[in-house]
Design a protein around this motif. Structure first.
Motif, PDB file in Angstrom:
ATOM      1  N   LEU A  70     141.341 -16.617  95.163  1.00  0.00           N
ATOM      2  CA  LEU A  70     142.643 -16.789  94.521  1.00  0.00           C
ATOM      3  C   LEU A  70     142.703 -18.099  93.753  1.00  0.00           C
ATOM      4  O   LEU A  70     143.232 -18.177  92.645  1.00  0.00           O
ATOM      5  CB  LEU A  70     143.764 -16.729  95.569  1.00  0.00           C
ATOM      6  CG  LEU A  70     144.083 -15.346  96.124  1.00  0.00           C
ATOM      7  CD1 LEU A  70     145.164 -15.458  97.194  1.00  0.00           C
ATOM      8  CD2 LEU A  70     144.519 -14.385  95.027  1.00  0.00           C
ATOM      9  N   GLY A 116     148.612 -14.450  88.068  1.00  0.00           N
ATOM     10  CA  GLY A 116     149.652 -14.520  89.090  1.00  0.00           C
ATOM     11  C   GLY A 116     149.190 -13.924  90.408  1.00  0.00           C
ATOM     12  O   GLY A 116     148.103 -14.234  90.903  1.00  0.00           O
ATOM     13  N   ASP A 117     150.008 -13.041  90.973  1.00  0.00           N
ATOM     14  CA  ASP A 117     149.707 -12.464  92.284  1.00  0.00           C
ATOM     15  C   ASP A 117     149.050 -11.096  92.192  1.00  0.00           C
ATOM     16  O   ASP A 117     148.993 -10.363  93.186  1.00  0.00           O
ATOM     17  CB  ASP A 117     151.002 -12.338  93.099  1.00  0.00           C
ATOM     18  CG  ASP A 117     151.567 -13.697  93.513  1.00  0.00           C
ATOM     19  OD1 ASP A 117     150.759 -14.636  93.665  1.00  0.00           O
ATOM     20  OD2 ASP A 117     152.789 -13.814  93.678  1.00  0.00           O
ATOM     21  N   GLN A 148     143.923 -15.937  90.659  1.00  0.00           N
ATOM     22  CA  GLN A 148     145.345 -16.253  90.566  1.00  0.00           C
ATOM     23  C   GLN A 148     145.626 -16.694  89.141  1.00  0.00           C
ATOM     24  O   GLN A 148     145.983 -15.879  88.316  1.00  0.00           O
ATOM     25  CB  GLN A 148     145.727 -17.317  91.595  1.00  0.00           C
ATOM     26  CG  GLN A 148     147.198 -17.361  91.923  1.00  0.00           C
ATOM     27  CD  GLN A 148     147.456 -17.919  93.319  1.00  0.00           C
ATOM     28  OE1 GLN A 148     147.977 -17.217  94.155  1.00  0.00           O
ATOM     29  NE2 GLN A 148     147.103 -19.149  93.546  1.00  0.00           N
ATOM     30  N   GLY A 184     148.570 -11.764 101.952  1.00  0.00           N
ATOM     31  CA  GLY A 184     148.640 -13.063 101.294  1.00  0.00           C
ATOM     32  C   GLY A 184     147.307 -13.611 100.858  1.00  0.00           C
ATOM     33  O   GLY A 184     147.242 -14.647 100.198  1.00  0.00           O
ATOM     34  N   ARG A 234     146.471 -10.534  94.846  1.00  0.00           N
ATOM     35  CA  ARG A 234     146.840 -10.925  96.207  1.00  0.00           C
ATOM     36  C   ARG A 234     147.207  -9.674  97.012  1.00  0.00           C
ATOM     37  O   ARG A 234     147.978  -8.826  96.573  1.00  0.00           O
ATOM     38  CB  ARG A 234     148.018 -11.894  96.177  1.00  0.00           C
ATOM     39  CG  ARG A 234     148.347 -12.517  97.533  1.00  0.00           C
ATOM     40  CD  ARG A 234     149.600 -13.371  97.433  1.00  0.00           C
ATOM     41  NE  ARG A 234     149.396 -14.502  96.560  1.00  0.00           N
ATOM     42  CZ  ARG A 234     148.900 -15.674  96.949  1.00  0.00           C
ATOM     43  NH1 ARG A 234     148.553 -15.860  98.208  1.00  0.00           N
ATOM     44  NH2 ARG A 234     148.769 -16.662  96.082  1.00  0.00           N
TER      45      ARG A 234
END
Length: 289
Positions: free
Chosen positions: A285, A254-255, A250, A262, A258
């Protein structure tokens, strides 16, 4: 490419390691606040398994980083030692004293130079080398603000010592430029750059020496785990040292890693690593127990 193994938490593998070399920015805090889950994971490892050494690309020597950790409520029991790029870079600067050095960076980084006997140059014309910790105002400046000035240094063939190899770090919900971004620009201008922080050897030499001191015996490198969110710093550094790595996907990414559910998508994490020809044995993450 082999996918990293997705961890549910550090507890999955804690018994396999004696030392953690753990990054700071992006793993245990974001420059504005610390993350209790990450701090608790490190505290539990210290208590039940081994020793945590924080290994940071901060251009400031370790005491200045400890002050910041305390201000962000990072518990003292979550780490046993702190090693920084600033610590490693001081050795490089000392070899080049008295200079003169053209220094670029904010006032808060000046402890890097304490006691080194460096003379300070006004700019490229008076310097024998350049020392960069980062932009003077990292809230507003970008590397492009330094193109003209750094071009003058490159034209004179000045070596640039970069005390923070990070390109960007997370501050709150923003990414800010660091010294590594200025070093990249300088190299693109034909300049020569020297760095001692992650992913380069000197900072790992200091960290492993701290590990030997804490363990009271030689370090078994197969039982050392590096943790970090920087692919070209933390992960590449671990690869160069042939040390296992837990990639915190992460952080500054960021995402990007992911999945639609989630949770961490190991294939997406692998794509981030593959882009820089790196590999991590594990990924998560964020850092948690």
């Amino acid at each position: 490419m082999t996918l990293p193994h997705a961890l549910s938490g550090l507890s999955d593998i804690a018994a396999d390691y004696d030392l953690l070399l753990c990054d700071v920015w992006g793993v245990i805090h974001n420059g504005r606040e610390s993350w209790p889950g990450a701090c608790e994971a490190l505290s539990r490892f210290n208590r039940d398994h081994g020793h945590v050494i924080l290994i940071s690309n901060s251009p400031r020597p370790a005491p200045g980083v400890v002050v910041q950790l305390d201000a962000l409520d990072v518990p003292r029991d979550s780490w046993r030692a702190v090693v920084t790029s600033g610590d490693a870079t001081r050795h490089e600067l000392a070899q080049r004293a008295p200079g003169p050095a053209w220094i670029i960076g904010p006032d808060r980084d000046w402890p890097l130079y304490d006691g080194l006997g460096l003379e300070i140059a006004d700019g490229a014309a008076d310097a024998v080398f350049i020392s960069v910790t980062g932009p003077v105002d990292d809230e507003t400046e970008t590397p492009e603000d330094y193109r003209e000035r750094l071009s003058a240094g490159a034209a004179r063939g000045l070596e640039l010592i970069c005390a923070n190899p990070d390109r960007v770090v997370q501050r709150g919900d923003r990414l800010i430029y660091c010294g590594g971004a200025l070093a990249d620009l300088y190299e693109s201008l034909g300049g020569r750059v020297t760095m001692a922080g992650k992913p380069f050897d000197p900072i790992y030499g200091l960290a492993l020496a701290e590990g030997e001191r804490l363990l009271g015996r030689p370090v078994d490198r197969s039982r050392v785990l590096c943790i970090g969110d920087g692919v070209v710093t933390d992960v590449l550094g671990a690869n160069r040292q042939a040390l296992d790595c837990l990639f915190i996907a992460q952080g500054i990414h960021g995402d990007a890693a992911r999945g639609p559910h989630g949770r961490l998508d190991p294939a997406r994490a692998a794509d981030l690593l593959k882009a820089e020809t790196t590999y991590a044995r594990y990924a998560a993450l964020d850092l948690a127990w």
